[in-house]
Design an enzyme around this catalytic site. Structure first.
Site, PDB file in Angstrom:
ATOM      1  N   CYS A 138       0.838  -1.203   0.000  1.00  0.00           N
ATOM      2  CA  CYS A 138       0.000   0.000   0.000  1.00  0.00           C
ATOM      3  C   CYS A 138       0.872   1.251   0.000  1.00  0.00           C
ATOM      4  CB  CYS A 138      -0.929  -0.015   1.210  1.00  0.00           C
ATOM      5  SG  CYS A 138      -2.122   1.342   1.254  1.00  0.00           S
ATOM      6  N   CYS A 248       8.305   3.107   5.751  1.00  0.00           N
ATOM      7  CA  CYS A 248       7.500   2.816   4.561  1.00  0.00           C
ATOM      8  C   CYS A 248       8.359   2.638   3.322  1.00  0.00           C
ATOM      9  CB  CYS A 248       6.488   3.937   4.324  1.00  0.00           C
ATOM     10  SG  CYS A 248       7.238   5.553   4.074  1.00  0.00           S
TER      11      CYS A 248
END
Length: 258
Positions: A138, A248
């Site tokens: 994602c 991330c």
């Protein structure tokens, strides 16, 4: 620049982040000077090829203020992931309004619609809670791919990373190389949380009101929560994961100095 001291404007209320955290270190002035000099160096060494990649968090708001205040030829870019809190997204327009005299424009990079839609259709809108791989997938769609477009024609970028934010950032330097060989400038690397909020207070820097709700590190809405007293700075980010997984992929370090 206008004289607002928060996203909405006005003096800092009791219980605000400014009131709670405004505690500069003894060498605060030296840190501000060093940050200014590094930003100037970035602009000189990479003319027309450097961007501040702002997360719209308070550290990045400090850097944007310095860029505007010293009229540095540094572009400002941000990632609108499609899953930001409304308060975070509102800062994009607030920056352009607050720094209208400096002519600041925020470049906005969004995920590819088809990729984001396909991911949700296949995995659902809560996929990030199911596994680290899905959460990172994602992030890849909503952050990494748009960041790649932001940096495609640039040779350098500027971040609001600070050493005390997490163990994973403890060995980062003020100037280093990213995984693509671009120069990455981290002007606030030595700043404390108290230094950041002192600068915000003294210079009337607009900031995300979610910081007043005990969210020191703010990302996408599903991946951010308030922290409790005594919790780690980034405990509110991806709180269901192990501490070593809490990145991330935006800040991948290449060995060696720039």
């Amino acid at each position: 620049m206008s004289e607002t001291s928060s996203l909405i404007g006005g003096p800092a209320p009791a219980g605000s982040a400014i009131t709670l955290y405004n505690h500069p270190s003894a060498d605060y002035a030296a840190k501000v000077h060093a940050a200014i000099e590094l930003l100037k160096a970035a602009a000189i060494e990479h003319p027309g090829k450097v961007v501040q990649a702002t997360s719209l968090g308070v550290e990045d708001m400090v850097l944007t203020d310095l860029i505007a205040r010293y009229q540095l030829p540094i572009a400002i870019g941000t990632l609108e992931t499609g899953m930001l809190h409304p308060e975070t997204a509102a800062l994009i327009g607030a920056i352009e309004t607050h720094y209208a005299d400096a002519g600041l424009h925020v470049e906005v990079y969004k995920p590819v619609d088809e990729a984001a839609i396909a991911f949700v259709q296949q995995h659902g809108d809560k996929a990030m809670y199911e596994s680290i791989d899905l959460r990172k997938a994602c992030c890849g769609i909503r952050k990494l791919e748009p960041l790649g477009r932001m940096l495609a024609e640039r040779s350098a970028w500027i971040t609001g990373l600070r050493r005390e934010q997490s163990n994973n950032r403890g060995d980062m330097a003020a100037r280093e190389l990213d995984d693509k060989g671009r120069t990455k400038f981290n002007p606030l690397i030595e700043w404390t949380w108290g230094d950041v909020w002192h600068y915000v207070s003294v210079n009337h820097v607009p900031y995300n009101p979610l910081h007043d709700q005990f969210m020191p590190s703010i990302g996408c809405a599903p991946c951010t929560r308030a922290i409790a007293v005594g919790e780690d700075f980034r405990a509110g980010r991806w709180w269901w994961e192990d501490e070593n997984s809490k990145e991330c992929g935006l800040h991948v370090k290449q060995h060696g100095d720039a």
